[in-house]
Motif scaffolding. Structure first.
Motif, PDB file in Angstrom:
ATOM      1  N   ASP A 256       0.821  -1.216   0.000  1.00 35.18           N
ATOM      2  CA  ASP A 256       0.000   0.000   0.000  1.00 35.18           C
ATOM      3  C   ASP A 256       0.850   1.260   0.000  1.00 35.18           C
ATOM      4  N   ARG A 257       2.064   1.164   0.520  1.00 39.93           N
ATOM      5  CA  ARG A 257       2.935   2.327   0.543  1.00 39.93           C
ATOM      6  C   ARG A 257       3.358   2.728  -0.874  1.00 39.93           C
ATOM      7  N   TYR A 258       3.664   1.740  -1.715  1.00 40.07           N
ATOM      8  CA  TYR A 258       4.126   2.032  -3.070  1.00 40.07           C
ATOM      9  C   TYR A 258       2.984   2.030  -4.093  1.00 40.07           C
ATOM     10  N   PHE A 259       1.948   1.253  -3.841  1.00 42.98           N
ATOM     11  CA  PHE A 259       0.829   1.162  -4.769  1.00 42.98           C
ATOM     12  C   PHE A 259      -0.469   1.302  -3.975  1.00 42.98           C
ATOM     13  N   PRO A 260      -0.896   2.545  -3.718  1.00 39.06           N
ATOM     14  CA  PRO A 260      -2.128   2.736  -2.935  1.00 39.06           C
ATOM     15  C   PRO A 260      -3.344   2.065  -3.566  1.00 39.06           C
ATOM     16  N   GLU A 261      -3.401   2.031  -4.896  1.00 37.89           N
ATOM     17  CA  GLU A 261      -4.520   1.387  -5.571  1.00 37.89           C
ATOM     18  C   GLU A 261      -4.228  -0.068  -5.922  1.00 37.89           C
ATOM     19  N   ARG A 262      -3.031  -0.532  -5.579  1.00 37.89           N
ATOM     20  CA  ARG A 262      -2.604  -1.919  -5.822  1.00 37.89           C
ATOM     21  C   ARG A 262      -2.720  -2.260  -7.308  1.00 37.89           C
ATOM     22  N   ARG A 263      -2.266  -1.354  -8.147  1.00 32.53           N
ATOM     23  CA  ARG A 263      -2.268  -1.563  -9.585  1.00 32.53           C
ATOM     24  C   ARG A 263      -0.873  -1.307 -10.122  1.00 32.53           C
ATOM     25  N   LEU A 264      -0.381  -2.226 -10.949  1.00 39.20           N
ATOM     26  CA  LEU A 264       0.941  -2.134 -11.560  1.00 39.20           C
ATOM     27  C   LEU A 264       0.783  -1.857 -13.042  1.00 39.20           C
ATOM     28  N   GLY A 265       1.506  -0.840 -13.535  1.00 36.60           N
ATOM     29  CA  GLY A 265       1.459  -0.514 -14.953  1.00 36.60           C
ATOM     30  C   GLY A 265       2.457  -1.345 -15.748  1.00 36.60           C
ATOM     31  N   ILE A 266       1.965  -2.049 -16.777  1.00 38.74           N
ATOM     32  CA  ILE A 266       2.809  -2.928 -17.594  1.00 38.74           C
ATOM     33  C   ILE A 266       2.674  -2.518 -19.051  1.00 38.74           C
ATOM     34  N   TYR A 267       3.831  -2.395 -19.705  1.00 41.63           N
ATOM     35  CA  TYR A 267       3.907  -2.031 -21.114  1.00 41.63           C
ATOM     36  C   TYR A 267       4.471  -3.231 -21.873  1.00 41.63           C
ATOM     37  N   VAL A 268       3.707  -3.737 -22.846  1.00 40.61           N
ATOM     38  CA  VAL A 268       4.107  -4.910 -23.626  1.00 40.61           C
ATOM     39  C   VAL A 268       4.235  -4.494 -25.084  1.00 40.61           C
ATOM     40  N   ALA A 269       5.347  -4.896 -25.681  1.00 35.63           N
ATOM     41  CA  ALA A 269       5.589  -4.609 -27.099  1.00 35.63           C
ATOM     42  C   ALA A 269       6.082  -5.870 -27.789  1.00 35.63           C
ATOM     43  N   THR A 270       5.548  -6.139 -28.962  1.00 36.31           N
ATOM     44  CA  THR A 270       5.990  -7.273 -29.771  1.00 36.31           C
ATOM     45  C   THR A 270       6.280  -6.791 -31.184  1.00 36.31           C
ATOM     46  N   TRP A 271       7.363  -7.339 -31.761  1.00 42.50           N
ATOM     47  CA  TRP A 271       7.785  -6.862 -33.076  1.00 42.50           C
ATOM     48  C   TRP A 271       8.601  -7.940 -33.781  1.00 42.50           C
ATOM     49  N   ASN A 272       8.203  -8.205 -35.003  1.00 44.87           N
ATOM     50  CA  ASN A 272       8.979  -9.080 -35.871  1.00 44.87           C
ATOM     51  C   ASN A 272       9.919  -8.187 -36.675  1.00 44.87           C
ATOM     52  N   MET A 273      11.223  -8.266 -36.390  1.00 50.03           N
ATOM     53  CA  MET A 273      12.207  -7.354 -36.967  1.00 50.03           C
ATOM     54  C   MET A 273      12.677  -7.794 -38.348  1.00 50.03           C
ATOM     55  N   GLN A 274      12.285  -9.006 -38.772  1.00 46.54           N
ATOM     56  CA  GLN A 274      12.662  -9.539 -40.095  1.00 46.54           C
ATOM     57  C   GLN A 274      14.188  -9.683 -40.238  1.00 46.54           C
TER      58      GLN A 274
ATOM     59  N   ALA B   6       4.875   7.157 -17.931  1.00 38.13           N
ATOM     60  CA  ALA B   6       5.558   5.910 -18.280  1.00 38.13           C
ATOM     61  C   ALA B   6       5.087   4.805 -17.338  1.00 38.13           C
ATOM     62  N   GLN B   7       5.256   3.561 -17.752  1.00 36.03           N
ATOM     63  CA  GLN B   7       4.753   2.424 -16.981  1.00 36.03           C
ATOM     64  C   GLN B   7       5.836   1.897 -16.037  1.00 36.03           C
ATOM     65  N   ASP B   8       5.424   1.014 -15.150  1.00 40.37           N
ATOM     66  CA  ASP B   8       6.346   0.470 -14.147  1.00 40.37           C
ATOM     67  C   ASP B   8       7.214  -0.655 -14.710  1.00 40.37           C
ATOM     68  N   VAL B   9       6.668  -1.445 -15.608  1.00 41.23           N
ATOM     69  CA  VAL B   9       7.378  -2.593 -16.179  1.00 41.23           C
ATOM     70  C   VAL B   9       7.262  -2.523 -17.693  1.00 41.23           C
ATOM     71  N   TYR B  10       8.397  -2.751 -18.378  1.00 38.72           N
ATOM     72  CA  TYR B  10       8.427  -2.795 -19.836  1.00 38.72           C
ATOM     73  C   TYR B  10       8.880  -4.184 -20.267  1.00 38.72           C
ATOM     74  N   VAL B  11       8.060  -4.824 -21.104  1.00 44.35           N
ATOM     75  CA  VAL B  11       8.357  -6.171 -21.606  1.00 44.35           C
ATOM     76  C   VAL B  11       8.368  -6.089 -23.126  1.00 44.35           C
ATOM     77  N   ILE B  12       9.507  -6.449 -23.716  1.00 49.15           N
ATOM     78  CA  ILE B  12       9.676  -6.349 -25.168  1.00 49.15           C
ATOM     79  C   ILE B  12      10.022  -7.730 -25.718  1.00 49.15           C
ATOM     80  N   GLY B  13       9.170  -8.205 -26.603  1.00 49.77           N
ATOM     81  CA  GLY B  13       9.411  -9.485 -27.279  1.00 49.77           C
ATOM     82  C   GLY B  13       9.693  -9.270 -28.749  1.00 49.77           C
ATOM     83  N   VAL B  14      10.720  -9.959 -29.264  1.00 50.25           N
ATOM     84  CA  VAL B  14      11.158  -9.770 -30.647  1.00 50.25           C
ATOM     85  C   VAL B  14      11.237 -11.137 -31.318  1.00 50.25           C
ATOM     86  N   GLN B  15      10.737 -11.205 -32.545  1.00 50.54           N
ATOM     87  CA  GLN B  15      10.865 -12.389 -33.387  1.00 50.54           C
ATOM     88  C   GLN B  15      11.725 -12.022 -34.596  1.00 50.54           C
ATOM     89  N   GLU B  16      12.537 -12.971 -35.009  1.00 53.05           N
ATOM     90  CA  GLU B  16      13.499 -12.727 -36.084  1.00 53.05           C
ATOM     91  C   GLU B  16      14.314 -11.473 -35.764  1.00 53.05           C
TER      92      GLU B  16
END
Length: 638
Positions: free
Chosen positions: A284-302, A323-333
């Motif tokens: 509760d000290r860090y997240f009063p609303e108990r919600r975590l912001g997550i940013y997800v990105a996916t990209w096929n770079m060829q 900006a969000q709390d966590v950034y997750v980046i997935g790449v194919q090729e």
């Protein structure tokens, strides 16, 4: 009294006028002497009693009235005080010290130390209070009698009309300290503000500059700016004035009381335990609303070797407030140089984020960044890979997954690349089934809800699951019809296209991604483009535009994941795929301290290299701007 010790009787002309003899005064003096001798004999018996100057002073005041003249005093015998008592040498010394101290306090010209005088005066006051009679001395400025001789002063020999004994007793005594005299003058100061004296006088330690008035004002402004979205100030421990002082003086960090440190357990604790590192209080000290912001990105770079010059549009879109709390980046090729890709991600996110973990399976890359002040609440990170090719050495198709626990919520992120082809729907379903069965996670992390877990599906063993990548599902519609819908304009309704999507059809039938959801699609298909432009495949194959790149999510509890944004990034055109991004708010729950923590581990070398490149890029921008400004200067020749 004369110089030879003879008693001098004052001449009273009134006695001669009344007819009385002039020697009557001598007879009265002899009678007084006889009475004094008799009283002296009686008082000699009590000579061993301690000397009480205060009592004698009060008795003398009660006996003698200020309106009656006092008989002349006779020579005092050796060893007797002013009342005729036989006193010892110690009592004489004590009385002398008392008189000297009183004189030094009343003398305005005295410049000596008054420490001993105050001590003696305090002792006298203590004796007066112990005897039950308060000592009320008359004002020191105009004493009605002289303490040293026991007789009235010259100013008080005649009665005064405004004299009142009771009022004089009620007057409070005042101690007047002697003024201090300067032994030397202060050294003169230079008029220049750069003088050594002024610099020394107003010098502030450089480590304490932030504690000055200006520093506190600037820090408070930065505090409101930086913490406006986290609401940390509202969740500070309420210790009123002391905590408020600590917050405004030392740092933004929450103050910790010693008793909290004594009761705090960082190794083992319950979900609701007080002071648990991953418990409800810390959450509760860090997240009063108990919600975590997550940013997800996916990209096929060829497999492109050249990376985009700027990745800000991919990770930091301008149409978002925070900006969000966590950034997750997935790449194919992915690009051949995986390390270069990770450095570019760190350079884009800047010093606020650190890379928690990165894993790869051939050309499949999965990278996770978190805010650096949240890394302490992350558990140890585990990853696993699965290949879906018949020949396992070819790692272009398959999946890589990363799992960890944040507070008491477990997360699983999977990026995958399924079999390509318009008609190979069944092969893609096989790829999915193989991944959920073969992905060996978690290994050492405890299952937060084992009652809902199954051994044949890895997605059931985590609270929140995000699965994204190039799934290669196509639109079962002719290209001409698809282009006709797309040509209606930007922001057109995409539901006519979504109705023919292979993935949504299989999900409705329950053959793939069981329990998963996807946000509504309001962006054009992300495959297949000509590189560098917004034109779909213009080659001889004329592939139908499709939604091959997707982001799906699954949660154990209903409404744990809330979708904030789901769109594509049309500004990055270095590949035949457009990146797809999603922003989510995820429900958090408190955890137990027996979860194996990562102890704040992150890739330090990557962090330093990314920050170095970020600084270098900014310097180059400034140099280019200054160069352009100098070149644009207009010169006139007259």
């Amino acid at each position: 009294m004369s110089e030879h010790g003879d008693s001098i009787v004052p001449f009273n002309p009134a006695e001669l006028r009344s007819g009385e003899p002039a020697c009557k005064t001598d007879i009265n003096v002899l009678r007084v002497d006889l009475r004094k001798e008799k009283s002296n004999k009686e008082e000699l018996k009590d000579s061993k009693k301690p000397y009480d100057g205060t009592k004698l002073l009060q008795d003398e005041l009660n006996k003698v009235s200020p309106y009656q003249p006092r008989p002349p005093s006779l020579p005092k015998p050796v060893g007797l005080d002013m009342e005729g008592k036989n006193i010892s040498f110690d009592e004489k010394l004590r009385g002398r010290r008392l008189r000297n101290s009183q004189e030094s306090l009343t003398d305005p010209g005295e410049t000596g130390s008054s420490t001993d005088s105050l001590k003696d005066a305090a002792s006298v006051n203590g004796q007066g209070l112990a005897s039950g009679r308060p000592l009320d001395l008359p004002p020191m400025e105009t004493p009605p009698f002289m303490i040293r001789t026991g007789s009235f002063s010259e100013n008080d020999e005649s009665p005064r009309e405004d004299f009142d004994l009771n009022k004089e007793r009620m007057k409070p005594s005042r101690i007047i300290l002697s003024p201090l005299q300067l032994t030397s003058t202060y050294p003169p100061l230079d008029n220049s503000a750069a003088s050594a004296s002024l610099r020394t006088t107003n010098r502030i330690d450089r480590d304490c500059l932030d504690y000055s008035v200006v520093g506190r004002r600037g820090r408070s402004e930065r505090l409101q700016r930086n913490l406006s979205d986290s609401r940390l100030l509202d969740t500070m421990v309420s210790d009123n004035a002391s905590v408020h002082s600590m917050k405004s003086t030392y740092s933004v960090l929450n103050p910790i009381r010693p008793r909290d440190v004594r009761n705090r357990s960082f190794l083992e604790g319950s979900v609701l335990g007080s002071g648990a590192l991953l418990g409800a209080e810390e959450l509760d000290r860090y997240f009063p609303e108990r919600r975590l912001g997550i940013y997800v990105a996916t990209w096929n770079m060829q497999g492109q070797k050249v990376l985009p010059y700027n990745l800000d549009d991919l990770l930091l879109p301008t149409d978002t407030d925070f900006a969000q709390d966590v950034y997750v980046i997935g790449v194919q090729e992915g690009c051949p140089d995986r390390r270069e890709w990770e450095i570019r991600l760190q350079e884009t996110l800047g010093p606020y984020y650190v890379m928690l973990y990165a894993a790869a399976h051939g050309v499949l890359y999965l990278t996770i960044f978190v805010r650096r002040d949240l890394i302490w609440f992350c558990s140890e990170v585990e990853h696993a890979t699965v290949t879906t090719r018949i020949i396992s050495q070819i790692k272009t198709k398959g999946a890589v997954g990363i799992g960890f626990t944040f507070f008491g919520t477990s997360f699983l992120f999977i990026t995958s690349h399924f079999t390509s082809g318009d008609s190979k729907v069944y092969e893609r379903i096989l790829d999915y089934n193989k991944i959920i069965e073969a992905l060996a996670l978690p290994r050492n992390l405890p299952d937060t809800n084992p009652y809902r877990s199954t051994t044949c599906d890895v997605t059931t063993r985590f609270d929140e699951v995000f699965w994204f990548g190039d799934f290669n599902f196509r639109l079962n519609k002719a290209r001409g019809e698809v282009e006709a819908i797309l040509n209606q304009g930007v922001g057109a309704d995409m539901s006519p296209l979504i109705q023919h999507d292979q993935l949504l059809k299989e999900m409705k039938e329950g053959s793939i991604f069981k329990g998963f959801q996807e946000a509504s699609i309001h962006f054009p298909p992300t495959y297949k483009y000509d590189i560098g432009c917004d034109v779909y495949d213009s080659t001889t194959k004329q592939r139908t535009p499709s939604y091959t790149d997707r982001i799906l999510y699954r949660n154990r509890q209903v409404d744990d994941i809330k979708v904030i944004k789901y769109t594509s990034c049309s500004s990055i055109k270095t590949s035949d795929h457009r990146p797809v991004i999603g922003m989510f708010q995820v429900k958090l729950r408190p955890g137990r301290d027996n979860i194996p923590l990562g102890a704040g581990q992150f890739d330090r070398s990557l962090y330093l290299e990314g920050i170095r490149r970020r600084i270098t890029r900014e310097l180059k921008k400034r140099e280019a701007a200054m160069k352009n400004q100098n070149n644009s200067t207009v010169c006139t020749i007259s």
